[in-house]
Scaffold this motif. Structure first.
Motif, PDB file in Angstrom:
ATOM      1  N   ASN A 178     -52.593   2.111  -3.989  1.00 36.89           N
ATOM      2  CA  ASN A 178     -52.242   1.513  -2.333  1.00 36.89           C
ATOM      3  C   ASN A 178     -51.979   3.589  -2.314  1.00 36.89           C
ATOM      4  O   ASN A 178     -52.505   3.258  -1.078  1.00 36.89           O
ATOM      5  CB  ASN A 178     -50.915   1.366  -2.536  1.00 36.89           C
ATOM      6  N   GLU A 215     -54.895   4.956   1.018  1.00 37.20           N
ATOM      7  CA  GLU A 215     -55.071   5.416   1.347  1.00 37.20           C
ATOM      8  C   GLU A 215     -54.513   6.410   1.948  1.00 37.20           C
ATOM      9  O   GLU A 215     -54.884   6.707   3.516  1.00 37.20           O
ATOM     10  CB  GLU A 215     -52.988   5.268   2.011  1.00 37.20           C
ATOM     11  N   ARG A 222     -58.150  -2.681  -7.334  1.00 42.99           N
ATOM     12  CA  ARG A 222     -58.189  -3.939  -6.238  1.00 42.99           C
ATOM     13  C   ARG A 222     -57.484  -5.145  -6.967  1.00 42.99           C
ATOM     14  O   ARG A 222     -56.538  -5.618  -6.500  1.00 42.99           O
ATOM     15  CB  ARG A 222     -58.846  -3.858  -4.836  1.00 42.99           C
ATOM     16  N   ARG A 270     -54.475  -7.154  -4.956  1.00 39.23           N
ATOM     17  CA  ARG A 270     -54.016  -6.465  -3.267  1.00 39.23           C
ATOM     18  C   ARG A 270     -55.095  -8.209  -2.756  1.00 39.23           C
ATOM     19  O   ARG A 270     -56.346  -8.201  -2.625  1.00 39.23           O
ATOM     20  CB  ARG A 270     -54.253  -5.751  -2.747  1.00 39.23           C
ATOM     21  N   PRO A 288     -54.076  -0.976   2.583  1.00 44.93           N
ATOM     22  CA  PRO A 288     -52.835   0.666   3.129  1.00 44.93           C
ATOM     23  C   PRO A 288     -51.411   0.527   2.596  1.00 44.93           C
ATOM     24  O   PRO A 288     -51.295   1.199   2.194  1.00 44.93           O
ATOM     25  CB  PRO A 288     -53.742   1.462   3.429  1.00 44.93           C
ATOM     26  N   GLU A 306     -47.608  -0.806   2.572  1.00 41.60           N
ATOM     27  CA  GLU A 306     -46.549  -1.064   1.276  1.00 41.60           C
ATOM     28  C   GLU A 306     -46.457  -2.340   1.900  1.00 41.60           C
ATOM     29  O   GLU A 306     -45.018  -3.143   1.556  1.00 41.60           O
ATOM     30  CB  GLU A 306     -45.937   0.136   0.981  1.00 41.60           C
TER      31      GLU A 306
END
Lengths: 952, 123
Positions: free
Chosen positions: A839, A843, A919, A924, A934, A936
């Motif tokens: 993550n 991002e 990933r 995800r 990206p 939360e």
């Protein structure tokens, strides 16, 4: 204007109704009609020249080495068929516009119809037999789509499939026959081929060519024993039946016989097979037609019978018979299309075309009844209608034929068929329009709107006119028959009255007998039901099922569904080949001086041996296996360093890092391996195969290394600096001498990257996604990301990137370059994913790996283009010296752009594979842009599709 | 030295083939990696062995090792990575879809393994 336009206009114009499909049914039909009219106008512009006996043609050489040219020509026969195809096409489009429902996929229908039309024109007008074969197959394919138009009906699908298998299979035979023919003639041009008849007939392969061509023609024109597909194709919408199955496609085989008539008709084989097949088809199909209760089935079998009649006439090999054949093609097309359309009207209005459910419709739909009765009377061969004239000519020919010493055979069978023909025609009219009125209660039959019966009327008018004044058709038949036979002794004159001949007597007998047949129909039916007869459709289906079962059994026997077994078979086969070659040659020791092994090399060898042994013994221990692999990779990179290959050493060691990370990531998701279940005998066999292949490869390597050789690399070494502008010869080879290879290689990498993404992206959904949720890490760690690693990798990032740039820039002259720099920079980013999590890294990721792969390949490919501007081959490089203030003169080579492309692609593939694995590990779910979310936000659950329950 | 390298090539090939013939996914992948080590060294050996003569042009030096096999091997290494990554992912996906990482499917096994999936998911 070019003759090819006649063919190309419908094929290309097929897009018009398809594009108009949203504009409604009328627009589609009008578009299709406009295309057909255009083609017809172009065709008719050539008619005067052809009429006066001057064939026109155009030619465009395509692959002259193969005898393949895109050439078309219009002669009498071509003009006749092409006019028939386009004229009928126009009427069918008019009819279909009223027949088909607006809710159907009409755009597609008309588009396919036009493609079919163009393909038929292609067959009739091609001057090159290879091109003709392509159009031949195109008619099979487009007719498949047309028969299967109502694809929701099983009988449509079955009929379409059967037609495709039979005509497509025949097409394969035809390809073989035509290729032999072209080879024997020494030309693939039809016009030249027709001049070389004697030469072809003398060729030893002529019988084989003829046999294969006949199979092609007989399947297409539904001749016995291939006749069964045509009745099954009646599942098609009626416009299709009227067009394909009466006027055009089924005549393609006959066209072929007529086209090749001058070449083959003098052959004994032709005179033996063709008339007999035609005669048998005529009789058998007529006898089946008599008992059919479905109007379209009846018409289908009668079509087969009439096609048999025409084939028989062509088979007789006389000019007069050929004239009769051409005349009957015209007559049959007119009355049969009219009858099919009438049957369609009845079906449309009365909701049934089954003689058991309908009857006496003449009172309710008089116009249709009148038109259909005239057409059927012509089919029966009643005087004063066109069918009568050509049937008389046919009977005359039949009575004049002596086959295998039997002067009566053809006359008798032809008369018998004529009786049956009268019988089924009378039955059709009587059953549909006469007697007590009955029809399904839901229907309200009445004459349809003008648009639907008008095409029938347009067809019936010439039926009557030619019947009354046959001489009006004389010029057309004369022109066509002249083109078929290559010249007639005297001009064709068609008469209504032939005098009191055998043929007339036979016609009269047929009329009376035919009426009697209908009179005693139910007795005949009772008789027919008592004796068993073979059903061609059932035999065909049973054959298909048997072939399928046989194929499945063979696959079951051959396919063990075991990768190890396939690998073993392949390796043993290669080994055996090598062994065979080795034992067949002579061998001596090498003469090249060996290098003495140093201590470091020996130590490396021992480490490699140890690591390999552990890998084999501990192959069930996943972590150990990966560590041993990495150790071996490290030794291999040292070996590269030892043997003067610094570039390879750098590449190997950086790739080793990436591979190890990849394996470790994948390991987390993979199942733990239990103890090895392999039996010891299996281990022994595997071991033997392994040792044998190792010994073979090692021995081969030694044999090569102990011998001297002449390298082609002197050129590369000599030209590297002056030609390529770089001192690192390996890099110059990659980006300059062999740049095109490298371009191909990075494309492979790019494709692999996209495939990896596709495989992993979908892994989060469905059953795979469910299973992913059950995967538990072996030892859940308290804190997922350790602080020291996180900070360390973040600090390292700029440093590794800097060194990557450095390695990239120096690559042209010193060890380095796009490949190595790419892997290095890839590692720098991957470390962020490993240390800080998916993550956090996603991002902050600025570059999309997909974009990098695409951009890399594009840059590399485009960088080769400018050399074209200067007249050099693709990817030719140049370099120059550019003075830069403070730094001094710097050499700049154009290949650096290419190397940037390589660099970007390699970074892309490293990132795409590892980041996507990370990933999946984080579970995800995929987002619409395909990169992962990206932020939360709570992770949505993967969709829980209920997996189909497997039963044991 | 030639003997040392050729025996190493042979060992790597033997180990690679042995692992390729295993029935589980990971050994097969690792086996493929071993085979590519062996093949890469083999290709390099086709240029014969030379020590301390890297193919980097220096003034005054005329004797270099053969650069062509090196160029071939360099791309082969990178391509081998692409291939390894693809089959790792392919194998992983196959495992996630079927619940088995076996490289061969016995007909009875196939039914059993698929059946057990259904039960595990609570159906």
């Amino acid at each position: 204007m070019l003759t090819s336009a006649v063919v190309l206009v419908p094929v290309v114009g097929a897009i018009i109704p398809f594009m108009l499909r949203r504009a409604g049914h009328a627009a589609c039909a009008n578009g299709a009609a406009a295309v057909t009219l255009t083609a017809l106008a172009i065709l008719l512009s050539y008619a005067p020249a052809v009429w006066s006996g001057q064939p026109v043609g155009s030619r465009f050489d395509w692959v002259p080495q193969l005898g393949l040219s895109f050439s078309f020509f219009i002669d009498g026969l071509g003009l006749f068929f092409a006019a028939l195809i386009l004229g009928m096409g126009l009427l069918v489009i008019l009819y279909a516009r009223n027949y088909l429902d607006d809710s159907e996929p009409v755009g597609r229908f008309y588009a396919v119809l036009l493609v079919f039309q163009g393909a038929m024109l292609g067959i009739t007008l091609s001057d090159n037999i290879l091109v003709m074969l392509v159009f031949w197959e195109l008619t099979s394919l487009s007719s498949f789509l047309l028969i299967g138009h109502w694809s929701h009906r099983p009988e449509s699908r079955q009929g379409a499939r059967m037609a495709l298998i039979v005509t497509g299979g025949g097409g394969l035979a035809l390809i073989g026959g035509m290729l032999i023919l072209g080879h024997a003639a020494g030309t693939y041009e039809v016009t030249e081929l027709l001049q070389r008849g004697a030469e072809i007939r003398a060729h030893p392969h002529a019988p084989a060519a003829l046999a294969l061509i006949l199979i092609g023609a007989f399947t297409k024109s539904a001749q016995f024993p291939f006749h069964f597909w045509l009745p099954n194709a009646m599942a098609a919408p009626t416009p299709v039946s009227a067009y394909l199955h009466s006027a055009t496609m089924v005549k393609a085989g006959i066209f072929l016989l007529a086209r090749l008539w001058p070449v083959f008709s003098p052959m004994e084989m032709w005179l033996t097979i063709v008339p007999l097949v035609g005669l048998a088809t005529m009789l058998i199909a007529a006898s089946i037609a008599l008992f059919k209760r479905d109007l379209k089935q009846l018409l289908a079998y009668s079509t087969v019978s009439h096609l048999g009649l025409i084939v028989m006439l062509l088979g007789l090999g006389t000019h007069a018979a050929a004239v009769a054949a051409m005349f009957h093609i015209l007559n049959h097309a007119l009355f049969k299309a009219a009858l099919f359309m009438s049957a369609g009207i009845v079906d449309h209005e009365a909701d049934s075309r089954n003689l058991e459910r309908i009857g006496g419709l003449a009172r309710l739909m008089p116009i249709t009844a009148a038109l259909a009765t005239i057409a059927a009377a012509s089919m029966a061969g009643l005087p004063l209608l066109n069918g009568f004239v050509s049937k008389e000519m046919m009977l005359e020919q039949a009575f004049g034929t002596t086959y295998a010493g039997m002067p009566w055979l053809f006359g008798l069978v032809a008369t018998l068929s004529a009786c049956l023909s009268v019988g089924y025609s009378a039955r059709l009219v009587h059953g549909t329009f006469m007697g007590k009125t009955r029809h399904p209660e839901t229907a309200h039959p009445h004459d349809p709107q003008v648009g639907m019966w008008l095409p029938v009327a347009i067809l019936v008018v010439p039926v009557v006119i030619i019947g009354l004044l046959p001489s009006l058709a004389s010029p057309i038949v004369d022109m066509t028959a002249r083109a078929v036979t290559g010249g007639l002794p005297k001009p064709v004159q068609l008469y209504l009255w032939h005098g009191f001949t055998m043929a007339l007597a036979a016609s009269m007998v047929a009329l009376i007998a035919g009426v009697l047949l209908v009179r005693f129909m139910h007795r005949l039916e009772a008789l027919q039901s008592t004796f068993r007869r073979p059903n061609a459709t059932r035999i065909f289906n049973e054959t298909l099922v048997a072939i399928e079962a046989g194929g499945r059994a063979a696959i079951d026997r051959l396919d063990s569904r075991s990768l190890p077994r396939y690998v073993a078979v392949s390796i043993v086969a290669v080994f055996a080949l090598g062994l065979y070659a080795f034992l067949g040659g002579t061998h001596g020791p090498g003469n090249r001086a060996a290098l003495s092994p140093g201590l470091p090399a020996t130590v490396g060898w021992l480490v490699l041996l140890a690591a390999s042994t552990v890998a084999v013994l501990k192959s069930h221990d996943r972590l150990m296996l990966i560590i041993m692999t990495a150790s071996v990779g490290f030794i291999v990179s040292l070996a590269f360093l030892q043997f003067s290959a610094p570039d390879l050493a750098l590449t190997q060691i950086s790739i080793e890092v990436v591979t190890t990370i990849l394996m470790l990531l994948a390991l987390n998701l993979m199942p733990k391996m239990g103890t090895d279940v392999a039996t010891s005998s299996r281990k022994m066999i595997n071991g033997a195969i392994a040792v044998a292949s190792g010994a073979a490869v090692g021995g081969l390597a030694y044999a090569v290394m102990s011998r001297s050789y002449q390298s082609i690399s002197d050129y590369h070494l000599a030209q590297s600096k002056p030609g390529g502008g770089g001192t690192n010869v390996v890099n110059v080879i990659l980006v300059d001498f062999r740049a095109f290879d490298t371009l191909g290689e990075i494309m492979v990498l790019g494709i692999a990257g996209i495939a990896i993404f596709a495989l992993l992206d979908a892994a989060l959904r469905g059953r795979s996604g469910q299973r992913l949720e059950h995967v538990q890490p072996e030892k859940p760690s308290g804190s997922p990301h350790s602080l020291i690693t996180t900070v360390g990798t973040r600090l390292l990032l700029p440093m590794i990137i800097t060194s990557g740039v450095f390695i990239f820039l120096r690559g042209h002259n010193e060890p380095g370059g796009g490949f190595i720099a790419g892997v290095l920079v890839g590692i720098a980013y991957i470390m962020q994913y490993v240390a800080s999590g998916y993550n956090w890294s996603q991002e902050r990721a600025r570059f999309d790996p997909h974009l990098m792969i695409g951009a890399g390949i594009t840059i590399a490919a485009v960088s080769g283009l400018p050399s074209w501007l200067f007249g050099y081959p693709y990817l030719t490089s140049t370099f120059g010296y550019v003075p830069i203030p403070l730094i001094g003169t710097v050499e700049i080579a154009s290949v650096i752009v290419f190397d940037i492309g390589v660099f970007l692609t390699v970074v892309g593939i490293v990132l795409i594979s590892l980041a996507n694995l990370a990933r999946v590990e984080d579970k995800r779910p995929a987002t619409s842009d395909g990169v992962g979310t990206p932020d939360e936000t709570p992770v949505p659950q993967p969709p829980r599709n209920p997996a189909p329950q497997e039963t044991t | 030295m030639e003997l040392l390298l050729s025996s190493a090539i042979g060992i790597l090939m033997a180990v690679g083939v042995y692992l390729l013939l295993e029935r589980r996914m990971l050994p097969v992948i690792v086996g493929l990696t071993f085979v590519s080590y062996s093949v890469n060294l083999f290709l390099l050996a086709m240029g014969r062995l030379t020590i301390d003569k890297p193919p980097i042009i220096r003034p005054g030096i005329t004797d270099y090792t053969d650069p062509l096999p090196q160029a071939l091997v360099l791309t082969a290494i990178v391509i081998a990575f692409g291939m390894t990554a693809l089959i790792v992912v392919l194998g992983l996906r196959a495992y996630l879809e079927t619940g088995s990482d076996a490289a061969e499917v016995e007909r009875t096994d196939m039914v059993r393994e698929f059946g057990s999936v259904g039960q595990k998911d609570g159906r």
